[in-house]
Design a protein around this motif. Structure first.
Motif: not given
Length: 171
Positions: A11-39
């Motif tokens: 469950r703790e690992e799941h909580a960590h993964v859910l945070k990663k998914l939040d970040a992933l969704e934030r990045i892919v919905t803003h491809p216009d911010k490529r320079p800031e999100t590439t790393a």
């Protein structure tokens, strides 16, 4: 051995993964911010290509076989989880290919739609999967497994993590 239940660790690992998914969704919905999100996108792609799968290995090689003493592994809840693992691996491969194309091209615009679509699918499917495990499957495991079986699962988790860590060091 820790007093922590193996399902608590998952469950703790799941909580960590859910945070990663939040970040992933934030990045892919803003491809216009490529320079800031590439790393960050590279970091997420690496996580979902390597470290994340240790979690599935722990379930498939430790928890599910112990639970299989009480239910069929290929049918019912365990069968569903295993099928979803296969589907998630396939979905991740599609997303990884789109990310690789996006990051390896100066423009990358032709990869934006597949990257976003595959990431969205992967995230949706993984969130649903985590919900089923946290709220159904792990509850069953906690009810069914005897203390010695939980200890066995915890021991196997340690072995799996050590094996995966050694494999990463060799690469």
């Amino acid at each position: 051995m820790s007093d922590q239940r193996p399902t608590d660790e998952l469950r703790e690992e799941h909580a960590h993964v859910l945070k990663k998914l939040d970040a992933l969704e934030r990045i892919v919905t803003h491809p216009d911010k490529r320079p800031e999100t590439t790393a960050e996108l590279r970091t997420l792609a690496t996580f979902f290509q390597t470290e994340f799968w240790v979690h599935f290995t722990k379930e498939e090689e430790a928890l599910f076989p112990e639970m299989g003493k009480y239910t069929l592994v290929g049918k019912g809840p365990l069968g569903i989880m295993l099928r979803e693992h296969v589907e998630l691996r396939a979905s991740n491969e599609l997303w990884q290919a789109a990310v690789a194309g996006y990051l390896s091209n100066t423009d990358g615009s032709e990869f934006i739609a597949p990257m976003k679509g595959n990431a969205t699918h992967f995230a949706w499917m993984l969130r649903d999967h985590i919900n089923k495990e946290d709220n159904s499957l792990f509850v069953m495991a906690e009810q069914w497994l005897k203390p010695i079986e939980k200890q066995n699962v915890a021991r196997l988790f340690i072995e799996i993590e050590a094996k995966e860590s050694a494999a990463v060091k060799q690469t």
